[in-house]
Scaffold this active site. Structure first.
Site, short mmCIF file in Angstrom:
data_model
loop_
_atom_site.label_atom_id
_atom_site.label_comp_id
_atom_site.label_asym_id
_atom_site.label_seq_id
_atom_site.Cartn_x
_atom_site.Cartn_y
_atom_site.Cartn_z
N GLU A 1 44.56 4.70 -14.39
CA GLU A 1 44.15 3.65 -15.32
C GLU A 1 42.78 3.85 -15.98
O GLU A 1 41.83 3.12 -15.71
CB GLU A 1 44.12 2.30 -14.60
CG GLU A 1 45.46 1.83 -14.13
CD GLU A 1 45.44 0.36 -13.68
OE1 GLU A 1 44.36 -0.24 -13.64
OE2 GLU A 1 46.51 -0.15 -13.38
N GLU B 1 52.53 1.45 -10.25
CA GLU B 1 51.96 0.27 -9.56
C GLU B 1 52.56 -0.98 -10.16
O GLU B 1 52.62 -1.13 -11.38
CB GLU B 1 50.44 0.17 -9.76
CG GLU B 1 49.62 1.03 -8.86
CD GLU B 1 48.12 0.80 -9.04
OE1 GLU B 1 47.70 -0.34 -9.35
OE2 GLU B 1 47.37 1.78 -8.88
C1 BGC Z 1 44.40 -0.58 -9.65
C2 BGC Z 1 44.36 -0.89 -8.16
C3 BGC Z 1 44.09 -2.38 -7.96
C4 BGC Z 1 45.23 -3.15 -8.59
C5 BGC Z 1 45.17 -4.66 -8.39
C6 BGC Z 1 45.18 -1.59 -10.44
O1 BGC Z 1 44.58 -1.74 -11.66
O2 BGC Z 1 44.89 0.70 -9.87
O3 BGC Z 1 43.38 -0.09 -7.57
O4 BGC Z 1 43.94 -2.71 -6.63
O5 BGC Z 1 45.20 -2.90 -9.98
O6 BGC Z 1 44.12 -5.24 -9.09
#
Ligand code: BGC
Length: 483
Positions: A202, A393
């Protein structure tokens, strides 16, 4: 405005929570999986994984020769992190990695995404190697392989060596060669065992929050440094891809991008065209800025003229150097953005109308829970010439209540059911989406928000380090069961 509303590019309008009421009487049962939603419906080659990142879990911040990172430096300063917390100990993954990988396997996941801490390998960022750090990652990789779990490695999940920050960090062009040295070392060292690599996590988040808003490490608020860092990150991302491909036979090379479905605020029929333009600028900054250069499209200056200055940082050959044909793109989705024109926001001239203001469902960080958003971003990114999309994610933080040794997190289960339905819908309509990784394997250190937001499928008692699989973890175990 409190600090929570500033989370995640908050100053540019992207926000984050509420303390939702948990239904504690929920009992996990197979019945909760809608009949049409099954893992089989995604196809047998679809990847199912869970993810974490070094600084958020490892702890051992100064053990066995590790050098300090910008996050060690930042969290040790006053008033940067909620309740003054830090990642010194985190979930002690450095010690507990075997148990955590065993839990991942118990939940029937086949893939584990984790990141390497650059300063555990190169304590000063370049030059001398810390063998103990190298051994640690060999052990994690071997543990995955011995358990039939495919390791997916992120090379940069935000924890730059502090020694390199002292030289300017991502705003110093020399970082491209420092990063290349690190990538070359890791891929030569682990490349015979690990085939799946993500160059960065990101960039829009770590450059935006770290160099423009100062809300994340290294805490800089400077639009010029933001633009410089952006250009160097984009070159380093493409160079990193080339180095992986050169050093790792049969490599699967990607990088991950935060992306949100962005809509104009349309309550005002006369002025809504201004909000349409605001949404377009927001989209250029949050969704397009870091991916389009790699696709050979350059920076989206037409949609966000304030980016024009980035051209000053070009050197001969950069235009070509920015391009890299990734094997996959990692999409990471957490919320929808509703944008309005605002002359008070420098650079972007747009702000977000928060989930709270719109009175829509939110998670604990005030991120809107909007399942259709993941469908829409997959469709948006499918329009690019991208071979393979992996959701690297997606997840949610809710307040969890430990009852005996159970956590009945029914709202989190509902989150996964509704988001996965939308991923499947996009896939069935032909989007090349071939994997889904939950954020996160365990509860962990949530950057500026400290330990309060819990995203894990596994609850961690941060005093005792005891792990407890939540009902959402059992839901996945059942969902991914191989009959
Ligand atoms: C990040 C993680 C973070 C998650 C939740 C993502 O943008 O890669 O490291 O914990 O968001 O906020």
């Amino acid at each position: 405005m409190n600090r929570r509303t500033w989370i995640k590019l908050g100053g540019m309008g992207v926000t984050s929570f509420l303390l939702p009421t948990q239904s504690v009487d929920f009992l996990f049962s197979k019945k909760t999986i809608p009949t049409k939603l099954s893992a089989q419906a995604f196809g047998k080659d679809f990847l199912w994984g869970a993810a974490c990142a070094a600084y958020q879990v490892e702890g051992a911040w100064n053990k066995d020769g590790k050098g300090p990172s910008i996050w060690d430096e930042f969290t040790h300063k006053k008033n940067k992190i909620h309740k003054g917390e830090n990642g010194d100990v985190a979930t002690e993954f450095y010690k507990n990695y075997k148990a955590d990988i065993a839990l991942l396997k118990e939940m029937n996941f086949g893939v584990f995404r984790f990141s390497i801490s650059w300063s555990r390998i190169f304590p000063s960022g370049t030059g001398k190697i810390n063998q103990k750090g190298v051994e640690f990652y060999h052990k994690v990789i071997d543990e995955c392989i011995n358990n039939d779990i495919e390791p997916w490695i992120t090379l940069y999940h935000w924890d730059l060596p502090q020694a390199l920050q002292q030289e300017g960090g991502w705003a110093n062009r020399k970082i491209i060669s420092w990063f290349n040295e690190y990538v070359a070392f890791c891929t030569k060292t682990f490349g015979s065992k690990v085939k799946n690599w993500m160059v960065m996590n990101e960039p829009a988040a770590f450059v935006g929050l770290g160099y423009m808003l100062g809300y994340h490490a290294p805490g800089i608020k400077n639009p010029f440094k933001f633009l410089k860092a952006t250009h160097h990150v984009c070159i380093a991302m493409a160079d990193g891809g080339r180095i992986i491909r050169q050093n790792v036979a049969d490599a699967n090379v990607g990088s991950t991008f935060s992306c949100s479905h962005i809509e104009p605020y349309t309550d005002d029929p006369i002025l809504s065209y201004k909000d349409v333009a605001a949404a377009k600028r927001m989209d250029a900054l949050l969704n397009r800025l870091y991916i389009e250069p790699s696709l050979g499209m350059g920076y989206p200056i037409d949609s966000l003229p304030a980016l024009k200055r980035i051209e000053r940082y070009y050197e001969p050959g950069d235009e070509e150097r920015l391009k890299f044909n990734f094997d996959f793109i990692g999409l990471q989705n957490y919320f929808r953005v509703v944008a309005r024109k605002s002359m008070f926001v420098p650079f972007l001239k747009a702000k977000q109308i928060s989930a709270e203001e719109r009175n829509v469902p939110m998670n604990e960080m005030k991120f809107e829970v909007y399942p259709e958003g993941i469908y829409k971003v997959i469709k948006q990114f499918s329009k690019y010439d991208i071979k393979n999309i992996i959701i690297t994610e997606n997840g949610v933080c809710y307040e969890d209540v430990l009852l005996g040794n159970r956590i009945h997190d029914s709202k989190r289960i509902e989150f996964f059911e509704t988001y996965l339905e939308q991923v499947l819908k996009a896939k069935n309509e032909g989007a090349p989406v071939n994997g889904y990784f939950v954020w996160s394997l365990t509860d962990n250190f949530e950057w500026s928000e400290g330990y309060e937001p819990r995203f894990g499928l596994i609850h961690v008692d941060f005093r005792t380090q005891k792990r407890t699989i939540k009902d959402s973890g059992y839901w996945f175990k059942d969902f991914l069961r191989i009959e």
